[in-house]
Design an enzyme around this catalytic site. Structure first.
Site, PDB file in Angstrom:
ATOM      1  CE1 TYR A 438      21.311  22.337  69.587  1.00  3.44           C
ATOM      2  CE2 TYR A 438      21.049  20.471  71.052  1.00  3.44           C
ATOM      3  CZ  TYR A 438      21.215  20.978  69.798  1.00  3.44           C
ATOM      4  OH  TYR A 438      21.288  20.123  68.741  1.00  3.44           O
ATOM      5  CD  GLU A 439      26.845  24.081  72.211  1.00  2.00           C
ATOM      6  OE1 GLU A 439      26.657  23.026  72.819  1.00  2.00           O
ATOM      7  OE2 GLU A 439      27.783  24.855  72.483  1.00  2.00           O
TER       8      GLU A 439
END
Lengths: 595, 595
Positions: A438-439
């Site tokens: 993620y990110e």
């Protein structure tokens, strides 16, 4: 039940001996951030995270979050822990005093965040997301929006989220379908479904402030048509307190591999009232404000799980008796020797230690650049911004890849017990596994580093860093103990530039060369960056020993780990260099049907 | 819900085109194993595993096993699936016809086992453990024991286990505390606690035959005092049917990271009646019979999860639309391009494909050595045994390490969805994670390879393999398409010998050198072994294309993957070589207090 103890000694080593952070605080005129206060904060942070957050880590994983009719309940104890967290002021450390914050530097905030996240990563996400939300409002909100929301987000009375992803789009936000229709009163009606919304709904705070990416009806296609909206769960009333319920609801929560105590929500907005933040169609820019900070934070996740896993693995390796040392019994009075006598157990522990401490140095250095970008003179600020742009994708990707490797090793040290839930090591792996995803996946980080940052600046951002490395190598080249290491580092540093030029030349003919090289390029970069910090750390340790420090074990441990890193991990850089040199044809020649 | 389809085309490629397995079956006089029968078995196996076992993989993980008062229930559908498995004769394929088996070769059994385990690893453990148990009884049991137990284990009416580990000892079986006291009637009373007993208790079979390591009261200390006992859950009555309940009970089942549908039991033996198998104090030898076979089986686990993960990741990469190809839209009619256009997604898929197919070649080759050791002439048997001894630890460790890497990549291809349970990719990681740990950790495998097998044979076992590699390289050196690859392989092959000599010399001074080099030595070996098989596979593919095969995509895919492996994965071998050359001081110089 594994227990996290903040590694204060190592934290201080990086803060004081490697980076002189408190010296910088003084130089920046941060009068409140005195050495005494900093020490007190670290001590209290260590206590709080050990006593309050660490005990909830396993239970939170076992229980997870619950949803019933759109109402999400966090695991037992989380609500009370969050209240204590807020009351102790942990959430408001770095916020502006204007809204009740303590105005302390980002780097100090990062170190406390490390403790919180190492003790209980799922817990840390609730305040973590709020910080990102508050940062975006602080940077792009109107004065009225700031007054209203920051005064609630700063003390943690309200929390915040980032609502970007939709079922059909994650990386590719240009495909966003959520709509925002302007109303006569200047507000918008927001309609759409967002997924993977961390802390999108929970029972910890009075209100939840969602920052939602959406498109106006007449918006241009792609990322140039995205705007950002504040869409609170409860609309603020005239006094800025919780008012009418907004028309948005959590449809479900995800069943995930890890970070189970953090609610990952599907959020349904159905003509929900939203307030534009920043300019129309500039929503992605506003989000990037949050993302840079979030990416360093996500990089920290690699360090946090790696550290927690190392603490348990080291304790186990000293305690577990199995087989004899090949040199003869090390503990003849016992039935067998502790497994830390075995070379391969040490290889695993040293790999973890080398990655963790290298990551800590990299992260604190990057956080000190955040201070510099905030407090220093104009020229120094620009320099810090440039270095931040360069180092952020390395922090995010390299720290999480090596962090995941560390947790896998920490699990391996435990043998069969590493697979059993009660020992906690497998949770570190499961919780850590999301960090490379993620990110912005680590693949996206690599494209950002090589394509946007390095080639996009015609190599300028890279050169600023390789120059630092070069100067260090020059300084050390004659050193009896470290000359050979400096030579190795100088060679890799030069190769870094050559690889960049070579990919850059090829990319002029074929844009796919960047994508084909990026992940191995980032890994190569990460190893060189770690090698740089390890050499610096070893020099500090050597100097302390020569000055007669009594902390002989601590500093000798640093020297041994630096040698280990150079001898046994740094050779991987060459494998990445060779792989990326193979170029795009090694990936693109195969037809889809041939997979 | 992800679905497993047995990769029949690739299986046949290795069986027929690389190894000519059915030709060997004929040469061994295995008249029943005709090409037609083999084809029919593979087709039926593919159908059974796709239709019956694959659908139970996710549900089995979600539900797990239950225990109540010592009674363990497997997840819904498992019992029925096991019944169908037995009725279809899948479990008795390779067993002796004397006890109702079909007498088919081990290599064919391995390929069916691959299908079963890829579709549902947890399920595969129940028959897998029974096979190990039956193999030990076949090898070491008395005629009476064989008649009694094999006639029940072969059809799967009864199942079996291996009870080795105790709370304080896993690797170090010399520490076993379980006691076996001889009785006047020639039986023994077995008392002790065993942990991590896979399939130790469940509801699938009438009876469970435990093979238990224990010590007689007057046994010598350490591994030389361990004996092996048959301790059935229900004592056989005079007719060899289920009789009186024995005094053993499952105390609890473990909560684990993965393989949740396989019950991992704590087994308490309390004066349970046991029957000695093999000679007193020779129990470990008997267990090793099972372990060699089990180690190849555990190696297969890496391939099985890697394959299942690849199938899902490839389908997802073709389907998921996100961003445009850097060369311009590949699917302009769609909102975005399928992610398989992106170089880094291909890098991940090709890494999985290269590891999986290299592992399949290695595993089937090793399994064909099992046939050779069983059916061939005396000299050929000895040669096969020697090669098996050498390749088994490589299969176990390298196949599981690369399999785990493959599943992590297969999860990464899915982005955020890879972390969500319903997509199944995270289960592949969790299930696969145990494989580098159990059946002798991969660290132990590495010690076995370098210490016992390679150095222990004064390099003889290594030389037998490097000679094969050398001959291949000689044969290919002038080849226009593969000459360069052969040169690379020849160089690594020579280096393999040099590294061995160098470690061997150092080990004469310091026994810890073996432990310090072992894991990197095994990894280096694994990459060279894969490189050998990939060159062989590429030669077959090239020949087929030159002969005008119409399966152009299949063979071109092989060639592209071989090139990818040599260009982008094989460079890692050098990093391992450098790391191991650092020697023991890089691990042993650091004092315990300095960690």
């Amino acid at each position: 039940m594994p227990e996290y103890n903040a590694p204060l000694r190592d934290m201080r080593f990086v803060m004081d001996e490697l980076l002189d952070m408190t010296g910088s605080y003084a130089a920046y005129g941060l009068e409140d951030a005195t050495p005494d206060l900093v020490s007190a904060i670290l001590e209290e942070g260590a206590k709080f995270t050990n006593q309050v957050l660490s005990p909830l880590n396993r239970t939170g994983d076992e229980e997870g979050c619950h949803i019933e009719n759109g109402v999400v309940t966090t695991p037992k104890g989380f609500k009370e822990a969050y209240q204590a967290y807020c009351e102790n002021g942990w959430g408001s450390m770095t916020a502006s005093p204007e809204y009740g914050g303590q105005g302390l530097p980002s780097s100090l905030g990062l170190i406390i965040a490390e403790m919180v996240a190492s003790a209980n990563y799922s817990f840390s996400m609730y305040p973590g997301l709020s910080h990102g939300c508050a940062a975006a409002i602080a940077a792009h909100g109107t004065q009225e929006q700031k007054d209203l929301y920051l005064s609630k987000l700063t003390p943690g009375t309200w929390t915040g989220t980032m609502c970007l992803t939709e079922p059909h789009c994650g990386t590719d936000l240009g495909l966003v379908k959520t709509r925002a229709v302007p109303q006569a009163d200047g507000t918008y009606k927001v309609t759409g479904t967002k997924i993977f919304i961390s802390c999108g709904e929970h029972d910890m705070s009075e209100n939840i402030v969602h920052l939602v990416l959406a498109k106006l009806p007449d918006a241009p296609a792609g990322t140039k048509g995205i705007s950002l909206f504040i869409v609170p769960k409860f609309l603020p009333d005239a006094n800025g307190e919780v008012g009418e319920r907004n028309s948005l609801v959590c449809g479900s929560i995800e069943h995930k591999m890890g970070i189970k105590a953090s609610a990952t929500c599907v959020m349904n907005f159905d003509d929900a009232t939203g307030f534009l933040i920043g300019d129309i169609n500039k929503g992605l820019n506003c989000m990037f404000t949050m993302m840079n900070h979030a990416r360093l934070g996500t990089g920290m996740q690699g360090l946090c799980h790696g550290e927690a896993s190392y603490q348990s693995a080291l304790a186990y390796a000293k305690d577990r008796l199995q087989m004899r040392s090949l040199k003869g019994p090390a503990a003849p009075e016992k039935a067998a020797d502790p497994i830390i006598v075995h070379p391969d157990v040490r290889r695993m522990l040293l790999t973890m230690k080398a990655f963790n401490e290298g990551n800590r140095a990299l992260a604190y250095y990057t956080a000190s650049l955040l201070d510099q970008a905030h407090y220093a003179s104009e020229e120094a600020r620009a320099d810090a911004e440039a270095q931040l742009a360069f180092l952020t994708p390395i922090c995010k990707a390299f720290m999480t890849d090596t962090g995941l490797e560390a947790t896998l090793l920490g699990q391996q040290v435990f043998g069969g017990h590493g697979f059993i839930r009660e020992w906690g090591q497998e949770q570190q792996v499961r919780d850590c596994r999301i960090a490379p995803i993620y990110e912005g996946t680590n693949g996206i980080q690599a494209l950002d580093l090589l394509g946007r940052k390095v080639l996009g600046s015609q190599g300028k951002l890279l050169k600023a860093f390789t120059k630092q490395v070069h100067l260090l190598c020059k300084e050390v080249e004659g050193n009896a103990a470290f000359g050979e290491y400096a030579k190795k580092l100088a060679q890799l540093n030069a190769q870094w530039g050559e690889l960049t030029t070579s990919v850059g030349m090829k990319a002029m003919q074929n844009p796919e060369e960047v994508g084909a090289a990026a992940v191995d390029y980032l890994a190569f970069s990460g190893y060189v960056v770690h090698a740089y910090f390890w050499l610096k750390m070893a020099l500090v340790a050597q100097a302390k020993l020569e000055a007669g420090s009594t902390e002989v074990d601590f500093y000798k441990g640093k020297l041994a780990t630096q040698a280990f890193f150079y001898q046994r991990l740094l050779p991987r850089a060459q494998a990445h260099a060779e792989a990326l040199t193979a170029g795009a044809s090694s990936l693109m020649d195969i037809a889809v049907e041939q997979f």
